[in-house]
Design a protein around this motif. Structure first.
Motif, PDB file in Angstrom:
ATOM      1  N   SER A 155      15.094   8.687  15.100  1.00  0.00           N
ATOM      2  CA  SER A 155      14.074   8.289  16.067  1.00  0.00           C
ATOM      3  C   SER A 155      14.649   8.482  17.456  1.00  0.00           C
ATOM      4  CB  SER A 155      13.679   6.824  15.861  1.00  0.00           C
ATOM      5  OG  SER A 155      14.824   6.001  16.024  1.00  0.00           O
ATOM      6  N   VAL A 156      13.823   8.263  18.473  1.00  0.00           N
ATOM      7  CA  VAL A 156      14.362   8.386  19.834  1.00  0.00           C
ATOM      8  C   VAL A 156      15.261   7.177  20.110  1.00  0.00           C
ATOM      9  CG1 VAL A 156      12.349   9.672  20.639  1.00  0.00           C
ATOM     10  CG2 VAL A 156      12.426   7.225  20.949  1.00  0.00           C
ATOM     11  N   ARG A 178       3.053   2.967  18.421  1.00  0.00           N
ATOM     12  CA  ARG A 178       4.451   2.623  18.159  1.00  0.00           C
ATOM     13  C   ARG A 178       5.163   3.764  17.429  1.00  0.00           C
ATOM     14  NH1 ARG A 178       6.933  -2.810  15.182  1.00  0.00           N
ATOM     15  NH2 ARG A 178       9.106  -2.164  15.316  1.00  0.00           N
ATOM     16  N   ALA A 179       4.505   4.339  16.411  1.00  0.00           N
ATOM     17  CA  ALA A 179       5.098   5.455  15.668  1.00  0.00           C
ATOM     18  C   ALA A 179       5.376   6.628  16.614  1.00  0.00           C
ATOM     19  CB  ALA A 179       4.168   5.883  14.536  1.00  0.00           C
ATOM     20  N   ALA A 222       1.171  -2.200  19.159  1.00  0.00           N
ATOM     21  CA  ALA A 222       1.914  -1.153  19.869  1.00  0.00           C
ATOM     22  C   ALA A 222       3.318  -1.638  20.213  1.00  0.00           C
ATOM     23  CB  ALA A 222       1.176  -0.746  21.139  1.00  0.00           C
ATOM     24  N   VAL A 223       3.502  -2.983  20.300  1.00  0.00           N
ATOM     25  CA  VAL A 223       4.788  -3.607  20.635  1.00  0.00           C
ATOM     26  C   VAL A 223       5.348  -2.981  21.919  1.00  0.00           C
ATOM     27  CG1 VAL A 223       7.004  -4.469  19.727  1.00  0.00           C
ATOM     28  CG2 VAL A 223       5.111  -4.009  18.155  1.00  0.00           C
ATOM     29  N   HIS A 224       6.422  -2.208  21.836  1.00  0.00           N
ATOM     30  CA  HIS A 224       7.015  -1.646  23.058  1.00  0.00           C
ATOM     31  C   HIS A 224       6.429  -0.288  23.444  1.00  0.00           C
ATOM     32  CE1 HIS A 224       9.832  -4.903  23.065  1.00  0.00           C
ATOM     33  NE2 HIS A 224      10.258  -4.596  21.854  1.00  0.00           N
ATOM     34  N   ALA A 225       5.282   0.073  22.861  1.00  0.00           N
ATOM     35  CA  ALA A 225       4.660   1.363  23.173  1.00  0.00           C
ATOM     36  C   ALA A 225       3.379   1.154  23.973  1.00  0.00           C
ATOM     37  CB  ALA A 225       4.377   2.135  21.880  1.00  0.00           C
ATOM     38  N   ASN A 243       0.892   4.224  -2.778  1.00  0.00           N
ATOM     39  CA  ASN A 243       0.737   5.639  -2.436  1.00  0.00           C
ATOM     40  C   ASN A 243       1.859   6.485  -3.029  1.00  0.00           C
ATOM     41  OD1 ASN A 243      -0.378   4.717   0.879  1.00  0.00           O
ATOM     42  ND2 ASN A 243      -1.679   5.408  -0.783  1.00  0.00           N
ATOM     43  N   LEU A 265      11.525   0.795  13.995  1.00  0.00           N
ATOM     44  CA  LEU A 265      10.239   1.152  13.404  1.00  0.00           C
ATOM     45  C   LEU A 265       9.555  -0.089  12.845  1.00  0.00           C
ATOM     46  CD1 LEU A 265      11.652   3.958  13.474  1.00  0.00           C
ATOM     47  CD2 LEU A 265      10.502   4.454  11.303  1.00  0.00           C
ATOM     48  N   GLN A 273       6.123   1.026   8.149  1.00  0.00           N
ATOM     49  CA  GLN A 273       6.253   2.455   8.438  1.00  0.00           C
ATOM     50  C   GLN A 273       7.631   2.952   8.027  1.00  0.00           C
ATOM     51  OE1 GLN A 273       4.977   3.287  12.449  1.00  0.00           O
ATOM     52  NE2 GLN A 273       2.854   2.843  11.932  1.00  0.00           N
ATOM     53  N   MET A 301       2.931   8.340  11.044  1.00  0.00           N
ATOM     54  CA  MET A 301       4.387   8.224  11.077  1.00  0.00           C
ATOM     55  C   MET A 301       5.058   9.316  10.256  1.00  0.00           C
ATOM     56  SD  MET A 301       7.265   7.053  11.969  1.00  0.00           S
ATOM     57  CE  MET A 301       7.481   5.393  12.622  1.00  0.00           C
ATOM     58  N   ALA A 345       5.979   6.434  19.853  1.00  0.00           N
ATOM     59  CA  ALA A 345       7.127   6.073  20.696  1.00  0.00           C
ATOM     60  C   ALA A 345       8.425   6.249  19.927  1.00  0.00           C
ATOM     61  CB  ALA A 345       6.985   4.635  21.193  1.00  0.00           C
ATOM     62  N   ASN A 346       8.445   5.823  18.652  1.00  0.00           N
ATOM     63  CA  ASN A 346       9.642   5.995  17.834  1.00  0.00           C
ATOM     64  C   ASN A 346      10.031   7.461  17.704  1.00  0.00           C
ATOM     65  OD1 ASN A 346       8.461   3.416  15.577  1.00  0.00           O
ATOM     66  ND2 ASN A 346      10.069   3.200  17.103  1.00  0.00           N
ATOM     67  N   MET A 367       7.446   3.324   4.369  1.00  0.00           N
ATOM     68  CA  MET A 367       6.704   4.524   3.991  1.00  0.00           C
ATOM     69  C   MET A 367       7.570   5.776   4.100  1.00  0.00           C
ATOM     70  SD  MET A 367       4.229   6.250   2.897  1.00  0.00           S
ATOM     71  CE  MET A 367       2.524   5.673   2.927  1.00  0.00           C
ATOM     72  N   VAL A 368       8.312   5.921   5.198  1.00  0.00           N
ATOM     73  CA  VAL A 368       9.144   7.119   5.364  1.00  0.00           C
ATOM     74  C   VAL A 368      10.187   7.190   4.240  1.00  0.00           C
ATOM     75  CG1 VAL A 368      10.874   8.235   6.829  1.00  0.00           C
ATOM     76  CG2 VAL A 368       8.779   7.328   7.849  1.00  0.00           C
ATOM     77  N   ASN A 382      -2.553   4.579   4.767  1.00  0.00           N
ATOM     78  CA  ASN A 382      -2.920   3.914   6.017  1.00  0.00           C
ATOM     79  C   ASN A 382      -2.780   4.924   7.162  1.00  0.00           C
ATOM     80  OD1 ASN A 382      -1.238   2.622   8.494  1.00  0.00           O
ATOM     81  ND2 ASN A 382      -2.949   1.307   7.952  1.00  0.00           N
ATOM     82  N   TYR A 385      13.781   3.857  21.497  1.00  0.00           N
ATOM     83  CA  TYR A 385      12.923   2.963  20.703  1.00  0.00           C
ATOM     84  C   TYR A 385      13.164   3.238  19.222  1.00  0.00           C
ATOM     85  CZ  TYR A 385       8.844   0.035  19.691  1.00  0.00           C
ATOM     86  OH  TYR A 385       8.009  -0.968  19.246  1.00  0.00           O
ATOM     87  N   ARG A 386      14.247   2.643  18.736  1.00  0.00           N
ATOM     88  CA  ARG A 386      14.690   2.929  17.382  1.00  0.00           C
ATOM     89  C   ARG A 386      14.002   2.088  16.320  1.00  0.00           C
ATOM     90  NH1 ARG A 386      21.133   3.312  16.769  1.00  0.00           N
ATOM     91  NH2 ARG A 386      21.568   5.000  18.236  1.00  0.00           N
ATOM     92  N   ALA A 418      -1.869   4.794  10.332  1.00  0.00           N
ATOM     93  CA  ALA A 418      -0.636   4.808  11.127  1.00  0.00           C
ATOM     94  C   ALA A 418       0.556   5.248  10.289  1.00  0.00           C
ATOM     95  CB  ALA A 418      -0.379   3.428  11.730  1.00  0.00           C
ATOM     96  N   GLN A 419       0.538   4.954   8.988  1.00  0.00           N
ATOM     97  CA  GLN A 419       1.632   5.397   8.124  1.00  0.00           C
ATOM     98  C   GLN A 419       1.568   6.906   7.930  1.00  0.00           C
ATOM     99  OE1 GLN A 419       1.855   2.959   4.603  1.00  0.00           O
ATOM    100  NE2 GLN A 419       2.523   1.187   5.782  1.00  0.00           N
ATOM    101  N   SER A 452      -0.553   0.736  16.098  1.00  0.00           N
ATOM    102  CA  SER A 452       0.549   1.132  15.213  1.00  0.00           C
ATOM    103  C   SER A 452       0.883   2.608  15.383  1.00  0.00           C
ATOM    104  CB  SER A 452       0.189   0.852  13.751  1.00  0.00           C
ATOM    105  OG  SER A 452       0.126  -0.539  13.522  1.00  0.00           O
ATOM    106  N   VAL A 453      -0.145   3.434  15.635  1.00  0.00           N
ATOM    107  CA  VAL A 453       0.099   4.856  15.895  1.00  0.00           C
ATOM    108  C   VAL A 453       0.887   5.019  17.193  1.00  0.00           C
ATOM    109  CG1 VAL A 453      -1.016   7.048  16.525  1.00  0.00           C
ATOM    110  CG2 VAL A 453      -1.842   5.746  14.549  1.00  0.00           C
ATOM    111  N   ARG A 486       0.825  -1.208   0.000  1.00  0.00           N
ATOM    112  CA  ARG A 486       0.000   0.000   0.000  1.00  0.00           C
ATOM    113  C   ARG A 486       0.863   1.263   0.000  1.00  0.00           C
ATOM    114  NH1 ARG A 486      -4.974   1.595   4.138  1.00  0.00           N
ATOM    115  NH2 ARG A 486      -5.399   3.632   3.195  1.00  0.00           N
TER     116      ARG A 486
END
Lengths: 257, 257
Positions: A151-152, B36-37, B65-68, A40, A158, A162, B165, B39-40, A165-166, B159, A155-156, B161-162, B33-34, A36
């Motif tokens: 990223s921070v 996680r983004a 969310a994984v680690h978020a 885009n 991604l 995502q 991000m 947190a990153n 996408m970036v 998307n 929590y590097r 969350a994308q 997913s948002v 997707r």
């Protein structure tokens, strides 16, 4: 000369010179989400190296690809990384880790113009590593460019799609001048704005918002506000209408003098 | 004065002035997913307006969310858009559509520096609309900024969350100077490089790669390649070692003269 490894020319069209390479992905949903993101951003060439997707998970790819089912359908699966990057003149791997072989990492923002320029005539592989383990050292060594998404520190890592996408967003911005719909109304001219200020001065005096001796001072405030907010012919006409209607109401309405 | 709507000061720290507002999201996976983004990218304030998530879908939020998980756990749910943006001095809505009330859309790349500057002292809402219907006109009208992520015309809808991000990435890049690990080895100096070229000249003559009358021409080729590739003290020492070893092998090895 090894003719099998000759670079292949990129087909025409923005994004046409970009190939996305996913190395041993675990989750089909991520593959679909990458499709997707590619759709885009105008990229369609997807190669997956030795996917580790569980059998029953594949339908997630189609669900998350949404309207990018054609990219998913034309995805190629290859057994080795070398096959995935065959024919590419640049191989740009995204990595969140520092360390061995990673001394020449660049920000995707800084590398995107060069990669987009290469993609105009040759093929550029955008390589994204495993969800759990990123890229291995022998894959890193086959990359001509290493990319970092800032990223921070805490929590590097991604999400795979995502990160894709970036990178694809940066490559597209570097390749295609972004267009906005733009104002349909043309900018208001100086004469139009002068009429606007005259009408407001008269109206604000008439409704008693300000006295003559304070008028110049108050008009400075309107000048400041209008200079930021009244940009187009439509904008100026709206605010001109407000002044004229205020003046009419002040002289004819029930609160008029 | 309406004290309830006074802007609240942003807490210190990059990203601390940003609030993500999701309007009536459908899928819990997107909410996760948002998280996680966020947190990153160093953002932690999440407000969801009237979510439409199916009961059994909520566990997906935690999975993605994984680690978020802490951001997900502190997410606030409010019934109205007005409550979500309460206290914000800027309200920036992402929209993929043109048309009514959308004349002042800006690229997120262009708007990010201004929004990041506002977020240093006040709170900025980054607003993302419904997966199926984006933002409604009354929500658009409450936005002080409208943001566009450039994409291909044929498939503009990113998307959720994308999209989050890309916006959070732009806001972070505008707020925090991105740091790279950098080369551990310092740049090679002019004297070091001169020794490198002298060693290569001697070695290439000695192994018979070039004759004296072609040496200047060939050295131009090495100068071109080394100027691009040999940047650091480590780089120069490696290539200097190659030259010295070649010279040694040419005079002592089994192929020596």
């Amino acid at each position: 000369m090894d003719t099998e490894n000759q670079p292949t020319a990129a087909p025409p069209g923005a994004g046409a010179g970009i190939r996305v390479v996913l190395v041993a992905p675990l989750y089909a949903g991520n593959i679909g989400s990458v499709c997707r993101a590619m759709a885009n951003m105008g990229v369609s060439d997807l190669v997956v190296v030795a996917p580790r997707v569980a059998e029953g998970d594949w339908p997630e790819a189609g669900r998350l690809a949404v309207h990018a089912g054609d990219i998913l359908a034309s995805m190629r699966t290859v057994p080795t990384f070398a096959e995935a990057i065959d024919g590419c003149v640049a191989v740009a791997g995204a990595t969140a880790r520092d360390g061995l072989y990673r001394g020449h990492i660049r920000l995707i923002r800084d590398a995107a113009p060069e990669l987009a320029a290469i993609a105009r005539t040759g093929r550029v592989a955008l390589v994204l590593g495993r969800e759990d383990n990123g890229l291995e050292n022998d894959e890193i060594q086959q990359c001509t460019h290493l990319l970092r998404i800032p990223s921070v520190d805490a929590y590097r890592s991604l999400n795979l799609a995502q990160a894709a996408m970036v990178c694809l967003y940066e490559l597209r911005l570097a390749a295609v001048p972004a267009e906005l719909p733009g104002e349909k109304s043309p900018p208001a001219g100086a004469a139009h704005k002068r009429r606007l200020f005259e009408a407001w001065r008269e109206a604000m005096l008439s409704i008693g918002f300000m006295k003559e001796d304070k008028a110049d001072h108050m008009m400075q405030g309107f000048a400041r506000i209008f200079s930021r907010g009244v940009k187009t012919v439509d904008d100026a006409n709206i605010m001109l209408g407000v002044a004229r209607q205020s003046l009419w109401a002040a002289t004819h309405g029930e609160h008029g003098k």
